[in-house]
Write a protein that holds these residues in place. Sequence first.
Motif, mmCIF file in Angstrom:
data_model
loop_
_atom_site.group_PDB
_atom_site.id
_atom_site.type_symbol
_atom_site.label_atom_id
_atom_site.label_comp_id
_atom_site.label_asym_id
_atom_site.label_seq_id
_atom_site.Cartn_x
_atom_site.Cartn_y
_atom_site.Cartn_z
ATOM 1 N N PHE A 292 4.987 13.731 1.871
ATOM 2 C CA PHE A 292 5.314 13.289 3.367
ATOM 3 C C PHE A 292 3.396 12.233 3.652
ATOM 4 N N LEU A 293 2.520 12.170 2.405
ATOM 5 C CA LEU A 293 1.392 10.761 2.755
ATOM 6 C C LEU A 293 1.739 9.406 2.465
ATOM 7 N N ALA A 294 3.383 9.607 1.624
ATOM 8 C CA ALA A 294 3.935 8.128 0.737
ATOM 9 C C ALA A 294 4.839 8.094 1.885
ATOM 10 N N ALA A 295 5.333 8.533 2.669
ATOM 11 C CA ALA A 295 6.345 8.274 3.876
ATOM 12 C C ALA A 295 5.513 7.807 5.421
ATOM 13 N N ARG A 296 4.768 7.926 5.323
ATOM 14 C CA ARG A 296 3.971 7.483 6.144
ATOM 15 C C ARG A 296 3.794 7.042 6.440
ATOM 16 N N HIS A 297 3.753 5.894 7.589
ATOM 17 C CA HIS A 297 3.932 4.607 8.282
ATOM 18 C C HIS A 297 3.600 4.280 9.378
ATOM 19 N N MET B 50 0.683 -1.303 0.231
ATOM 20 C CA MET B 50 -0.202 -0.002 0.051
ATOM 21 C C MET B 50 1.306 1.236 -0.087
ATOM 22 N N GLN B 51 1.860 1.331 1.025
ATOM 23 C CA GLN B 51 2.417 2.430 1.047
ATOM 24 C C GLN B 51 4.070 2.449 -0.400
ATOM 25 N N ALA B 52 3.956 1.180 -0.889
ATOM 26 C CA ALA B 52 4.264 1.600 -2.567
ATOM 27 C C ALA B 52 3.441 2.457 -3.680
ATOM 28 N N GLY B 53 2.318 1.363 -3.616
ATOM 29 C CA GLY B 53 1.589 1.952 -4.387
ATOM 30 C C GLY B 53 0.916 3.748 -4.100
ATOM 31 N N LEU B 54 0.878 3.977 -3.128
ATOM 32 C CA LEU B 54 0.492 5.706 -2.849
ATOM 33 C C LEU B 54 2.065 6.061 -2.685
ATOM 34 N N GLY B 55 3.079 5.785 -2.901
ATOM 35 C CA GLY B 55 3.880 6.480 -3.449
ATOM 36 C C GLY B 55 4.548 6.943 -4.973
ATOM 37 N N ALA B 56 3.927 5.436 -5.570
ATOM 38 C CA ALA B 56 3.648 5.575 -7.503
ATOM 39 C C ALA B 56 2.778 6.217 -7.766
ATOM 40 N N ALA B 57 1.924 6.647 -6.771
ATOM 41 C CA ALA B 57 0.496 7.382 -7.293
ATOM 42 C C ALA B 57 0.771 8.948 -7.324
ATOM 43 N N ALA B 58 1.613 8.747 -5.856
ATOM 44 C CA ALA B 58 1.882 10.593 -6.229
ATOM 45 C C ALA B 58 2.896 10.902 -6.827
ATOM 46 N N ALA B 59 3.540 10.199 -7.190
ATOM 47 C CA ALA B 59 4.446 10.552 -8.270
ATOM 48 C C ALA B 59 4.265 10.344 -10.067
ATOM 49 N N VAL B 60 3.221 9.580 -10.024
ATOM 50 C CA VAL B 60 2.614 9.483 -11.037
ATOM 51 C C VAL B 60 1.470 10.817 -11.432
ATOM 52 N N PHE B 61 0.971 11.178 -9.946
ATOM 53 C CA PHE B 61 -0.116 12.508 -10.328
ATOM 54 C C PHE B 61 0.843 13.880 -10.119
ATOM 55 N N ALA B 62 2.116 14.074 -9.773
ATOM 56 C CA ALA B 62 2.857 14.814 -9.342
ATOM 57 C C ALA B 62 3.728 15.517 -11.093
ATOM 58 N N LEU B 63 3.993 14.201 -12.160
ATOM 59 C CA LEU B 63 3.992 14.251 -13.576
ATOM 60 C C LEU B 63 3.467 14.845 -14.092
#
Length: 144
Positions: A80-85, A27-40
């Motif tokens: 911040f949202l992607a790094a939250r654990h 889930m954490q990796a998915g949120l990070g990937a989604a954040a990266a795609v969204f950001a780009l």
Amino acid sequence: MRMIQLLRLAAQAEALRWKRTGRGYAMQAGLGAAAAVFALLLLVMLHVAALIWLQEDRTPLSAALIVAAVDLVLAAILGFLAARHAHDPVAIEAQRVRDDALRQVGDTTARAAMVLPLLRSQSMKKGLVGAALTAAVVGLMARR
């Protein structure tokens, strides 16, 4: 029979803990990937629109700096949202159950190791000393 049930319980708790921990990392990796795609992708469109809009009243340099500041804020929020654990309470409970079951297996093994030399020994005094030494060794091994 109880030792086998405890070992089975410990194995099931460990499998559940690994499954839940892996799910959390996925889930954490998915949120990070989604954040990266969204950001780009989104920021490309925002850049174009913002630069066109801001250039009407400002110089191109100041318009580009404003867009860059907005990019920095968005990247910080998404990072911040992607790094939250957050710790999974089910995984923590499964680890506690596993540890309790393994501790009980160690206690059962220590008791069995203490009684067996008494049953095998011809002399009671010799059996008690052997049982005490065996129980001490098994107890030390079980605590590690």
